[in-house]
Design a protein around this motif. Structure first.
Motif, PDB file in Angstrom:
ATOM      1  N   ASN A 168     -79.467 105.636  27.455  1.00  0.00           N
ATOM      2  CA  ASN A 168     -78.212 106.087  28.067  1.00  0.00           C
ATOM      3  C   ASN A 168     -77.397 104.986  28.728  1.00  0.00           C
ATOM      4  OD1 ASN A 168     -78.683 108.723  27.245  1.00  0.00           O
ATOM      5  ND2 ASN A 168     -79.725 109.275  29.163  1.00  0.00           N
ATOM      6  N   ASP A 306     -67.019 108.438  27.595  1.00  0.00           N
ATOM      7  CA  ASP A 306     -68.376 108.369  27.049  1.00  0.00           C
ATOM      8  C   ASP A 306     -68.736 109.742  26.475  1.00  0.00           C
ATOM      9  OD1 ASP A 306     -71.017 107.900  26.487  1.00  0.00           O
ATOM     10  OD2 ASP A 306     -71.678 107.770  28.571  1.00  0.00           O
ATOM     11  N   LYS A 307     -69.019 109.798  25.192  1.00  0.00           N
ATOM     12  CA  LYS A 307     -69.291 111.073  24.537  1.00  0.00           C
ATOM     13  C   LYS A 307     -70.578 111.726  25.042  1.00  0.00           C
ATOM     14  CE  LYS A 307     -66.964 109.800  20.196  1.00  0.00           C
ATOM     15  NZ  LYS A 307     -67.134 109.601  18.742  1.00  0.00           N
ATOM     16  N   ILE A 308     -71.487 110.943  25.596  1.00  0.00           N
ATOM     17  CA  ILE A 308     -72.757 111.496  26.077  1.00  0.00           C
ATOM     18  C   ILE A 308     -72.587 112.160  27.437  1.00  0.00           C
ATOM     19  CG2 ILE A 308     -75.110 110.932  26.804  1.00  0.00           C
ATOM     20  CD1 ILE A 308     -75.120 108.737  24.676  1.00  0.00           C
ATOM     21  N   THR A 309     -71.899 111.486  28.341  1.00  0.00           N
ATOM     22  CA  THR A 309     -71.788 111.992  29.717  1.00  0.00           C
ATOM     23  C   THR A 309     -70.426 112.577  30.032  1.00  0.00           C
ATOM     24  OG1 THR A 309     -71.046 109.857  30.576  1.00  0.00           O
ATOM     25  CG2 THR A 309     -73.438 110.247  30.485  1.00  0.00           C
ATOM     26  N   GLU A 310     -69.444 112.364  29.155  1.00  0.00           N
ATOM     27  CA  GLU A 310     -68.049 112.766  29.380  1.00  0.00           C
ATOM     28  C   GLU A 310     -67.412 112.028  30.551  1.00  0.00           C
ATOM     29  OE1 GLU A 310     -66.132 114.651  27.401  1.00  0.00           O
ATOM     30  OE2 GLU A 310     -67.868 114.725  26.046  1.00  0.00           O
ATOM     31  N   GLN A 311     -68.041 110.958  31.004  1.00  0.00           N
ATOM     32  CA  GLN A 311     -67.445 110.123  32.040  1.00  0.00           C
ATOM     33  C   GLN A 311     -66.332 109.266  31.443  1.00  0.00           C
ATOM     34  OE1 GLN A 311     -67.693 109.537  35.311  1.00  0.00           O
ATOM     35  NE2 GLN A 311     -69.331 110.966  35.855  1.00  0.00           N
ATOM     36  N   ALA A 465     -73.377 108.926  35.311  1.00  0.00           N
ATOM     37  CA  ALA A 465     -73.921 110.261  35.562  1.00  0.00           C
ATOM     38  C   ALA A 465     -73.146 111.284  34.756  1.00  0.00           C
ATOM     39  CB  ALA A 465     -73.834 110.574  37.044  1.00  0.00           C
ATOM     40  N   SER A 466     -73.823 112.331  34.338  1.00  0.00           N
ATOM     41  CA  SER A 466     -73.171 113.391  33.590  1.00  0.00           C
ATOM     42  C   SER A 466     -72.091 114.045  34.462  1.00  0.00           C
ATOM     43  CB  SER A 466     -74.177 114.439  33.142  1.00  0.00           C
ATOM     44  OG  SER A 466     -73.513 115.519  32.532  1.00  0.00           O
ATOM     45  N   SER A 467     -70.983 114.433  33.846  1.00  0.00           N
ATOM     46  CA  SER A 467     -69.896 115.059  34.591  1.00  0.00           C
ATOM     47  C   SER A 467     -70.123 116.539  34.829  1.00  0.00           C
ATOM     48  CB  SER A 467     -68.574 114.858  33.845  1.00  0.00           C
ATOM     49  OG  SER A 467     -68.641 115.421  32.554  1.00  0.00           O
ATOM     50  N   ASP A 468     -71.250 117.072  34.321  1.00  0.00           N
ATOM     51  CA  ASP A 468     -71.559 118.499  34.522  1.00  0.00           C
ATOM     52  C   ASP A 468     -71.744 118.816  36.015  1.00  0.00           C
ATOM     53  OD1 ASP A 468     -71.430 118.792  31.846  1.00  0.00           O
ATOM     54  OD2 ASP A 468     -73.603 118.730  31.528  1.00  0.00           O
TER      55      ASP A 468
END
Length: 468
Positions: A168, A306-311, A465-468
């Protein structure tokens, strides 16, 4: 200069004399008078710290290299401009000695080969040598040792390993590629204005740069000194990107502005990014006003998600005005404080850049590039005084000039990103290698990432960090 006898009227035969014993001299010299007192004498040279190869620029032409007690650093890399830097410069002058090849002729091949080591079998800066024996002489204002015994290697120069990315992590790199020009893109247009002088030189230059970029394994690569000829099929940045993609596990795309070129200079900055990891919602942005109209090169900014975390974050690539071509007077003339000329313009560039970033509301900025300013110089301190963190330390370096190491290349992250930084790597591919090993030298050129440029690449790893 060298002390000499003139108008000699008589010579006396003194007969056989006992063998002269060497006198021990320790770097740094306590004063120039101490060095002068030993001129012409047989000496053994030690150092308070290990005797270190600090530079080798004249090696191919004049056959000598510089040693010092420990590594020499550019004064403003490790001290504030002004009186502190002046004291550092004076100390450096007392802590250097040229090691000659005992010849007045230009070498037919590189001398001191018993000291060669590393991936290119070269005389790398940063290596240490054993105590030296020879006759202390002087050439101009510089003291020089004529060895009576071949210098011997004590410890090899350390090659920085590239640590692999962890899960990540996002890796961002900065790399000045030393005038990558591709002619007309179809085999003609040589010699180029600033880079390769033939298709063969371009092929060698490209092979080295591609090997270096591939080794970085970076998700985003900020480039400096790419030919500024647009983004079409035969452009320099397109050719370089295609060559990297042919060997890399990463599929790179080019961040493009609305304009056909990035400013009007012969060279420009560029951004390559991992198209599978990141998405962009708009074109790249450029700033062409103020000091970037004429002076510093036009910066290029791209907002990524970032497609993984949407940051979402922003990469801003820079190449500030160099220290050369000095005006004779005015605020941009050399103020003799250790920062050379155009310092005021570089400070103005830093201020204008941060104002632009704020006006454009760029999220989580990462500033990178060749700022042509050392660690403690005014432009770099302007950034750190205004919510940015320089990821490097004062003893890091990316460039060697006049046998002194320092960092002209930097990555600065906004304070909002500080907790996400996981690793910083300075990769000494280039600055410690002799110039004879770059793409322009037929005799010593070797494929691979070493001496791909005169600047070392620099990279950071971050975890968003994930934006969730």
């Amino acid at each position: 200069g060298l002390t000499q006898l003139t108008d000699v009227t008589e010579l006396y035969e003194c007969g056989q004399q006992p063998q002269v014993a060497p006198v021990t001299v320790t770097l740094p010299f306590s004063s120039r008078q101490q060095a002068e007192a030993h001129e012409g004498m047989l000496v053994t040279v030690n150092g308070q710290k290990p005797l270190t190869i600090s530079g080798h620029y004249p090696l191919a032409r004049y056959g000598y290299f510089d040693v010092s007690s420990g590594r020499l650093f550019t004064p403003t890399q490790v001290a504030l401009p002004g009186s502190e830097a002046a004291a550092g410069a004076e100390a450096n002058e007392l802590n250097r000695l040229q090691i000659d090849d005992n010849s007045q002729l230009e070498p037919k091949s590189l001398p001191h080969q018993q000291l060669f080591h590393g991936p290119q079998q070269s005389l790398r800066s940063g290596a240490t040598v054993k105590p030296l024996s020879g006759i202390l002489s002087q050439f101009g204002d510089d003291y020089r040792l004529q060895p009576t015994k071949p210098p011997q290697l004590a410890q090899r120069s350390r090659i920085t390993p590239i640590l692999p990315k962890r899960k990540n992590e996002v890796r961002v790199a900065s790399f000045n590629v030393l005038n990558y020009f591709n002619g007309d893109g179809v085999g003609g247009g040589f010699p180029t204005e600033r880079g390769a002088r033939s298709p063969q030189q371009l092929q060698r230059q490209q092979a080295k740069i591609v090997a270096a970029i591939d080794a970085l394994d970076a998700d985003i690569v900020g480039l400096m000194e790419v030919e500024n000829d647009g983004f079409e099929q035969h452009s320099a940045i397109r050719q370089l990107t295609d060559a990297v993609n042919a060997v890399s596990d990463i599929n790179y795309a080019i961040a493009q502005p609305h304009s056909a070129r990035v400013g009007t200079d012969q060279i420009s900055v560029g951004i390559l990014y991992n198209a599978e990891r990141f998405k962009t919602s708009t074109h790249a942005l450029t700033l062409t006003q103020g000091p970037f109209r004429r002076g510093s090169r036009v910066p290029l900014a791209q907002v990524f998600t970032d497609k993984i975390t949407e940051q979402t974050f922003t990469t801003v690539v820079n190449h500030f005005k160099s220290k050369g071509s000095c005006p004779d007077d005015g605020v941009n003339a050399n103020q003799h404080d250790g920062q050379a000329c155009w310092n005021a313009l570089r400070v103005e560039s830093a201020a204008t850049l941060l104002d632009w970033i704020e006006q454009q509301q760029m999220p989580q900025p990462i500033l990178l590039g060749d700022f042509n300013a050392y660690f403690y110089e005014d432009p770099m301190r302007y950034f750190t005084d205004n919510d940015y963190e320089n990821v490097s330390e004062a003893d890091d370096y990316s460039y060697v000039y006049d046998s002194q190491a320092g960092a002209l290349d930097h990555i600065l992250i906004h304070q909002d990103l500080a907790s996400m930084l996981t690793r910083v790597q300075h990769l000494n591919f280039n600055a410690d290698e002799p110039i004879s090993y770059d793409y322009r030298d037929d005799q010593y050129y070797q494929p691979g990432p070493y001496r791909a440029s005169d600047h070392d690449p620099l990279l950071v790893d971050l975890v968003f960090a994930s934006s969730d």
